[in-house]
Design an enzyme around this catalytic site. Structure first.
Site, PDB file in Angstrom:
ATOM      1  CG  ASP A   1      40.268  -1.947  34.272  1.00 55.29           C
ATOM      2  OD1 ASP A   1      40.487  -2.656  35.276  1.00 55.29           O
ATOM      3  OD2 ASP A   1      40.459  -2.350  33.099  1.00 55.29           O
TER       4      ASP A   1
ATOM      5  CD  GLU B   1      44.367  -3.013  39.906  1.00 57.65           C
ATOM      6  OE1 GLU B   1      44.890  -2.678  38.828  1.00 57.65           O
ATOM      7  OE2 GLU B   1      43.156  -3.113  40.069  1.00 57.65           O
TER       8      GLU B   1
ATOM      9  CG  ASP C   1      40.357  -9.120  34.655  1.00 58.01           C
ATOM     10  OD1 ASP C   1      39.327  -8.421  34.617  1.00 58.01           O
ATOM     11  OD2 ASP C   1      41.433  -8.767  34.165  1.00 58.01           O
TER      12      ASP C   1
HETATM   13  O1  MIG Z   1      43.766  -6.205  31.420  1.00 56.69           O
HETATM   14  O2  MIG Z   1      39.730  -2.816  29.709  1.00 56.69           O
HETATM   15  O3  MIG Z   1      39.342  -6.025  34.724  1.00 56.69           O
HETATM   16  O4  MIG Z   1      37.073  -5.675  33.149  1.00 56.69           O
HETATM   17  O5  MIG Z   1      37.472  -5.433  30.377  1.00 56.69           O
HETATM   18  C1  MIG Z   1      42.598  -5.902  30.746  1.00 56.69           C
HETATM   19  C2  MIG Z   1      39.879  -4.165  29.443  1.00 56.69           C
HETATM   20  C3  MIG Z   1      42.114  -4.541  31.164  1.00 56.69           C
HETATM   21  C4  MIG Z   1      40.726  -5.367  32.916  1.00 56.69           C
HETATM   22  C5  MIG Z   1      39.378  -5.280  33.533  1.00 56.69           C
HETATM   23  C6  MIG Z   1      38.343  -5.762  32.571  1.00 56.69           C
HETATM   24  C7  MIG Z   1      38.391  -4.930  31.306  1.00 56.69           C
HETATM   25  C8  MIG Z   1      39.792  -5.005  30.701  1.00 56.69           C
HETATM   26  N1  MIG Z   1      40.779  -4.578  31.677  1.00 56.69           N
END
Ligand code: MIG
Length: 755
Positions: A406, A409, A480
């Site tokens: 996650d 980016e 998201d």
């Molecule tokens: O900004 O890890 O897209 O799937 O549950 C939140 C917490 C950070 C973003 C991910 C989402 C995940 C969440 N993460």
């Protein structure tokens, strides 16, 4: 820039160097249908992050030079390079496919400062106006041109009339059609013309701009302010050929482990072992097939990656054992940001070895993410990727089955990383502006290589950020989204365009991540989600719970029906993956990929094909109890009732809350598994072939579903032929010891007693 007049052209093999008064262009035939156009405008020739290995084949090329024109031809394409660096592409019959626009762009006028301030007073967002760029390829636009691809961009299938920016972006606000950037940068698009088709892959990792006729009806363009002119023109006779060409260059997604195609249950907010156990138990209790539970950031010790919070998860090894005994798997999240903490080994080691990105002054660059102040591993370097890969050892030893990347980016809580933060492209010193779009790509690569090394299995890596070619290392989810009907509706074009962009293994957060799902939305989303390549229900800690049992009895029943459908279709999905690994064609296909000669399919957003046989038309609208479905030319069968339908027209299918319209093409042979509640370690004993009237031929693939032995021939390939009601099954390849004990042939038009 202005190239001026052509001065000379020289050929060396399949490469042509055209010299202009001011500058040079290289035109290289990679294959008969793939031609690269390159001009060194930055003084650096970066090694492609997207393309691995040498993709240049022996290609016969002819060249001729006349006044003001260099003509380059392969068997399939002709390229004319003209004064000022203008380039036109023709097919082998001399029909123009793609021509540089001869005029100038007409950029829109900026508002006056005064007017801007006035508009902003009420909180209106000003969209930046598009300006001229240093590198800018402007192509002539024809009235019927349609555009597809571009990765995860918002909106509908056809990108005509929209502009986009490739710059990986984590933006939690509802992703709507006006968004120019999401998490992924896949600078590849397909232009479908009234007649003819081609693709363009602009392999430039800096921020790139695409305008598909928003600014003008006369032209479209792609552009950048840094990097080089470096694009691949990909020809072919069909969209399928173009996708094959693009994935020939950037790679196909490797066959995944079979269990990963099962159902995944996730939520940000499973806070302790008991929560995970409860989820697994509930899946069993409610007879909901399931193969994985995901563990979000809650499991870590203070959000330190590669650690486990031992208060809440005292024995993660025992937990995985227990989950495995239930036939399920555990997947843990890993973010890139490493907490700044002198006592924390990952930070300490990375600091000692100099593995984190630094500022131009040389200090380690700091920003903040979940753990607070954090530093960023420099994944563009081989040694950093190797180190990162090895860091997964503890989780792998504890039995974790997959890694979910996650925030890559990369996301940052204290403003975006400055463009001059130092990152490396292997040994070459580079900067954030060049490496941003490949940060997630290289992180996923590190995880893939690490897991492969540590486990010997086909790595299951999920990534949010991507660049072209990320499909070789990871599958992806769309980040998201929210529990909005608009986002359920967007799931079809978004996943289909990802597929056209070389990413076949994709899914949305089923039910929506942000906001609160209603029962109806949840039911409709699983009906679509169970037919997406990746099938995971995931949502945010701040949203209402959305496991199926948190709604009502009817929701559980509908959910169960569609999970069972997915598990029944697993052999079909797996077959499609196996084919995809060979030819790069996605499982989930927009209608236009399968029926491009039928103009009706060019703007179809509410239905899709799963492979060649299955047409899915999920309801994506609140309150709708019927669905208008387009059946292309030919005979179709209703999957649920067996009813025979004539194609080449729209039909209206009733679609109560528990109904997802599905149709099967005549002559199809659809493999099904018998009912199961998870992908078993035991060898599959039985295969069901649902055979539909018409002539049919099908190849079914079977292997151990887990490792790379299939690449050494350990697989079975069943060749199935159905002709005039007679069905024959032959083993075309025999290399996997556990062949089916039983193959059951069923008439697809007879409704099975399975519900
Ligand atoms: O900004 O890890 O897209 O799937 O549950 C939140 C917490 C950070 C973003 C991910 C989402 C995940 C969440 N993460």
């Amino acid at each position: 820039m202005s190239y001026g007049k052509i001065a000379d052209a020289r050929q060396s093999g399949s490469e042509i160097l055209v010299t202009f008064e001011n500058g040079e262009l290289e035109v290289t035939a990679y294959t008969d249908s793939i031609i690269r156009v390159f001009s060194d405008l930055s003084g650096v020739r970066p090694v492609s992050h997207a393309i691995e290995g040498n993709k240049r084949t022996d290609t016969d090329v002819t060249m001729s030079l006349t006044e003001g024109c260099v003509t380059v031809s392969t068997k399939e394409l002709t390229v004319k390079i003209l004064d000022e660096g203008k380039i036109d592409f023709y097919d082998k019959n001399g029909k123009a496919l793609c021509q540089d626009y001869r005029g100038e762009r007409k950029t829109a006028k900026e508002l006056s400062l005064e007017m801007k301030q006035f508009v902003e007073q009420e909180g209106h967002m000003l969209t930046e106006k598009s300006t001229d760029h240093k590198i800018q390829v402007v192509k002539k636009l024809d009235p019927e041109d349609c555009f597809y691809g571009m990765g995860d961009k918002t909106g509908f299938m056809n990108k005509r009339g929209y502009e986009y920016v490739s710059w990986n972006t984590d933006d939690p606000f509802p992703h709507v059609d006006s968004y120019k950037s999401l998490y992924k940068s896949i600078p590849f698009f397909i232009t479908l013309k009234k007649e003819g088709v081609f693709g363009i892959f602009y392999d430039n990792t800096f921020r790139t701009y695409f305008d598909f006729g928003k600014e003008s009806d006369d032209y479209y363009f792609f552009a950048a302010d840094e990097g080089n002119l470096n694009y691949y023109f990909i020809g072919g006779n069909s969209i399928q050929d173009v996708v094959k060409g693009y994935t020939y260059l950037t790679g196909t997604a490797p066959l995944p482990q079979l269990w990963t195609l099962g159902y995944h249950q996730s939520r940000w907010g499973y806070r302790c072992e008991a929560d995970i156990r409860e989820i697994a138990e509930n899946m069993k209790k409610y007879d909901l097939p399931c193969d994985a539970v995901h563990m979000d950031i809650d499991y870590m010790r203070g959000y330190r990656v590669f650690t486990v919070d031992e208060e809440k998860f005292p024995d993660i090894g025992a937990l995985t054992d227990e989950i495995h005994r239930k036939g399920m798997h555990l997947v843990t999240i890993i973010d890139p940001g490493v907490k700044k903490d002198a006592e924390y080994s990952v930070y300490k080691e990375g600091m000692e070895k100099g593995y984190f990105a630094v500022t131009p002054e040389g200090g380690v660059y700091e920003n903040a993410v979940w753990p607070g102040t954090a530093v960023y591993p420099d994944f563009g370097r081989r040694e950093v990727r190797k180190w990162w890969g090895e860091n997964h050892r503890m989780l792998m030893e504890k039995g974790i089955d997959g890694i979910w990347n996650d925030m890559n980016e990369p996301a940052s809580f204290e403003g975006e990383l400055p463009e001059d933060v130092v990152f490396y492209a292997e040994e070459r010193k580079s900067c954030h502006s060049e490496m941003h779009n490949v940060y997630g790509h290289n992180m996923a690569r590190a995880a893939y290589e690490g897991l492969k090394e540590l486990t010997g299995k086909r790595p299951f890596v999920i990534t949010r950020a991507c660049y072209s070619g990320s499909q070789k290392y990871a599958m992806a989810w769309t980040g998201d989204n929210q529990s909005l009907w608009a986002h359920l509706q967007m799931a079809i074009p978004q996943l289909c365009n990802l597929g056209l962009s070389g990413m076949p293994y994709v899914g949305t957060d089923i039910g929506g991540f942000g906001a609160d799902a209603t029962k109806e939305l949840m039911c409709r989303w699983i009906e679509l989600g169970c037919l997406s390549p990746f099938c995971r229900n995931h949502n945010a800690i701040s949203s209402r719970e959305q496991e199926p049992w948190t709604f009502d009895e009817e929701t559980i029943e509908i959910y169960r029906k569609y999970l069972k459908l997915r598990y029944a279709l697993l052999p079909y999905l797996y077959d499609l993956f196996r084919q995809e690994e060979e030819n790069g064609l996605p499982l989930m296909r927009p209608m236009v990929l399968q029926y491009e000669k039928d103009p009706e399919t060019r703007n179809m957003n509410g239905q899709f094909m799963l492979g060649e046989s299955l047409l899915a038309a999920p309801v994506v609208e609140q309150g709708a109890a019927r669905k208008m479905v387009y059946l292309p030319e030919g005979i179709w069968y209703d999957y649920w009732t067996g009813e025979k339908l004539e194609g080449g027209r729209y039909v209206i299918r009733k679609a109560a809350l528990d109904e997802c319209p599905l149709f099967v093409k005549a002559g199809s042979i659809l493999p099904h598994y018998p009912e199961m509640d998870h992908v078993s370690k035991e060898k599959d004993k039985e295969l069901i072939l649902r055979v539909y009237p018409g002539e049919g031929e099908y190849f079914h693939y079977q292997d151990n579903g887990e490792d790379f032995a299939y690449r050494d021939g350990e697989y079975n390939l069943y060749h199935i032929v159905s002709r005039e009601g007679q069905v024959s099954v032959d083993l075309a390849h025999q290399g996997y010891e556990a062949a089916y004990e039983k193959v059951l042939v069923q008439d697809g038009t007879k409704v099975p007693d399975r519900e």
